[in-house]
Design a protein around this motif. Structure first.
Motif, PDB file in Angstrom:
ATOM      1  N   SER A   1     -10.311  40.750 -88.125  1.00  0.00           N
ATOM      2  CA  SER A   1      -9.089  41.472 -88.529  1.00  0.00           C
ATOM      3  C   SER A   1      -7.802  40.671 -88.332  1.00  0.00           C
ATOM      4  N   THR A   2      -7.897  39.357 -88.240  1.00  0.00           N
ATOM      5  CA  THR A   2      -6.681  38.559 -88.157  1.00  0.00           C
ATOM      6  C   THR A   2      -6.074  38.446 -89.550  1.00  0.00           C
ATOM      7  N   GLU A   3      -4.739  38.415 -89.594  1.00  0.00           N
ATOM      8  CA  GLU A   3      -4.039  38.323 -90.865  1.00  0.00           C
ATOM      9  C   GLU A   3      -3.301  36.991 -90.944  1.00  0.00           C
ATOM     10  N   GLN A   4      -3.451  36.322 -92.073  1.00  0.00           N
ATOM     11  CA  GLN A   4      -2.779  35.048 -92.316  1.00  0.00           C
ATOM     12  C   GLN A   4      -1.839  35.231 -93.504  1.00  0.00           C
ATOM     13  N   ARG A   5      -0.578  34.926 -93.287  1.00  0.00           N
ATOM     14  CA  ARG A   5       0.390  35.066 -94.375  1.00  0.00           C
ATOM     15  C   ARG A   5       0.194  33.943 -95.390  1.00  0.00           C
ATOM     16  N   ILE A   6       0.247  34.318 -96.646  1.00  0.00           N
ATOM     17  CA  ILE A   6       0.149  33.368 -97.749  1.00  0.00           C
ATOM     18  C   ILE A   6       1.556  33.223 -98.331  1.00  0.00           C
ATOM     19  N   PRO A   7       2.015  31.984 -98.525  1.00  0.00           N
ATOM     20  CA  PRO A   7       3.363  31.809 -99.089  1.00  0.00           C
ATOM     21  C   PRO A   7       3.520  32.558-100.403  1.00  0.00           C
ATOM     22  N   ARG A   8       4.714  33.107-100.614  1.00  0.00           N
ATOM     23  CA  ARG A   8       4.947  33.902-101.815  1.00  0.00           C
ATOM     24  C   ARG A   8       4.808  33.037-103.068  1.00  0.00           C
ATOM     25  N   PRO A   9       3.930  33.448-103.961  1.00  0.00           N
ATOM     26  CA  PRO A   9       3.778  32.697-105.211  1.00  0.00           C
ATOM     27  C   PRO A   9       4.963  32.945-106.139  1.00  0.00           C
ATOM     28  N   SER A  10       5.243  31.970-106.960  1.00  0.00           N
ATOM     29  CA  SER A  10       6.295  32.119-107.952  1.00  0.00           C
ATOM     30  C   SER A  10       5.901  33.202-108.951  1.00  0.00           C
ATOM     31  N   PRO A  11       6.848  34.054-109.347  1.00  0.00           N
ATOM     32  CA  PRO A  11       6.524  35.062-110.359  1.00  0.00           C
ATOM     33  C   PRO A  11       6.149  34.445-111.701  1.00  0.00           C
ATOM     34  N   ARG A  12       6.463  33.165-111.876  1.00  0.00           N
ATOM     35  CA  ARG A  12       6.134  32.486-113.137  1.00  0.00           C
ATOM     36  C   ARG A  12       4.731  31.903-113.138  1.00  0.00           C
ATOM     37  N   MET A  13       4.055  31.961-111.995  1.00  0.00           N
ATOM     38  CA  MET A  13       2.689  31.437-111.926  1.00  0.00           C
ATOM     39  C   MET A  13       1.774  32.206-112.857  1.00  0.00           C
ATOM     40  N   SER A  14       0.883  31.460-113.477  1.00  0.00           N
ATOM     41  CA  SER A  14      -0.143  32.113-114.290  1.00  0.00           C
ATOM     42  C   SER A  14      -1.233  32.646-113.353  1.00  0.00           C
ATOM     43  N   VAL A  15      -2.133  33.428-113.901  1.00  0.00           N
ATOM     44  CA  VAL A  15      -3.258  33.941-113.120  1.00  0.00           C
ATOM     45  C   VAL A  15      -4.089  32.776-112.586  1.00  0.00           C
ATOM     46  N   ILE A  16      -4.304  31.763-113.403  1.00  0.00           N
ATOM     47  CA  ILE A  16      -5.090  30.594-112.995  1.00  0.00           C
ATOM     48  C   ILE A  16      -4.398  29.849-111.856  1.00  0.00           C
ATOM     49  N   GLN A  17      -3.092  29.667-111.962  1.00  0.00           N
ATOM     50  CA  GLN A  17      -2.346  28.983-110.903  1.00  0.00           C
ATOM     51  C   GLN A  17      -2.379  29.784-109.605  1.00  0.00           C
ATOM     52  N   LEU A  18      -2.272  31.096-109.707  1.00  0.00           N
ATOM     53  CA  LEU A  18      -2.336  31.949-108.522  1.00  0.00           C
ATOM     54  C   LEU A  18      -3.710  31.850-107.877  1.00  0.00           C
ATOM     55  N   GLU A  19      -4.746  31.857-108.682  1.00  0.00           N
ATOM     56  CA  GLU A  19      -6.104  31.721-108.159  1.00  0.00           C
ATOM     57  C   GLU A  19      -6.267  30.384-107.428  1.00  0.00           C
ATOM     58  N   GLN A  20      -5.700  29.314-107.979  1.00  0.00           N
ATOM     59  CA  GLN A  20      -5.772  28.005-107.333  1.00  0.00           C
ATOM     60  C   GLN A  20      -5.014  28.014-106.002  1.00  0.00           C
ATOM     61  N   LEU A  21      -3.880  28.685-105.947  1.00  0.00           N
ATOM     62  CA  LEU A  21      -3.130  28.810-104.703  1.00  0.00           C
ATOM     63  C   LEU A  21      -3.954  29.549-103.655  1.00  0.00           C
ATOM     64  N   LEU A  22      -4.574  30.647-104.054  1.00  0.00           N
ATOM     65  CA  LEU A  22      -5.367  31.444-103.119  1.00  0.00           C
ATOM     66  C   LEU A  22      -6.562  30.653-102.572  1.00  0.00           C
ATOM     67  N   GLN A  23      -7.125  29.781-103.397  1.00  0.00           N
ATOM     68  CA  GLN A  23      -8.273  28.980-102.949  1.00  0.00           C
ATOM     69  C   GLN A  23      -7.919  28.122-101.737  1.00  0.00           C
ATOM     70  N   LYS A  24      -6.670  27.713-101.624  1.00  0.00           N
ATOM     71  CA  LYS A  24      -6.233  26.898-100.491  1.00  0.00           C
ATOM     72  C   LYS A  24      -6.282  27.670 -99.176  1.00  0.00           C
ATOM     73  N   TYR A  25      -6.231  28.987 -99.263  1.00  0.00           N
ATOM     74  CA  TYR A  25      -6.185  29.821 -98.065  1.00  0.00           C
ATOM     75  C   TYR A  25      -7.482  30.583 -97.837  1.00  0.00           C
ATOM     76  N   TRP A  26      -8.468  30.321 -98.648  1.00  0.00           N
ATOM     77  CA  TRP A  26      -9.715  31.079 -98.567  1.00  0.00           C
ATOM     78  C   TRP A  26     -10.550  30.605 -97.446  1.00  0.00           C
TER      79      TRP A  26
END
Length: 91
Positions: free
Chosen positions: A66-91
């Motif tokens: 149940s630990t929570e790790q903050r993910i940096p706020r993605p740019s609203p201009r990011m595409s779905v693919i770019q957001l998915e790539q960002l999330l992979q860094k924190y997975w």
């Protein structure tokens, strides 16, 4: 794994990020299955005080401890693919 999105009604940035996260949740094979939890900051004073000027705020929560790790706020201009790539860094 759970992604937690701190949000509030009427926040267009929050709605846009939520929509992209739902698309990733429905189709991502790279990230695997995850839950998306939306937390409305207007329902709790502590959330509101903490995040009122920062939303949308995204955290990754481990189902194991149940630990929570903050993910940096993605740019609203990011595409779905770019957001998915960002999330992979924190997975």
């Amino acid at each position: 794994m759970t992604l937690i999105l701190y949000s509030k009604p009427g926040c267009h940035l929050c709605e846009g990020l939520q929509e992209k996260l739902e698309k990733i949740q429905a189709s991502s094979q790279k990230l695997g299955e995850f839950q998306l939890e939306i937390r409305d900051i207007t329902t709790r004073e502590d959330w509101f005080q903490t995040y009122q000027y920062e939303i949308p705020v995204l955290f990754k929560s481990s189902d194991v401890d149940s630990t929570e790790q903050r993910i940096p706020r993605p740019s609203p201009r990011m595409s779905v693919i770019q957001l998915e790539q960002l999330l992979q860094k924190y997975w």
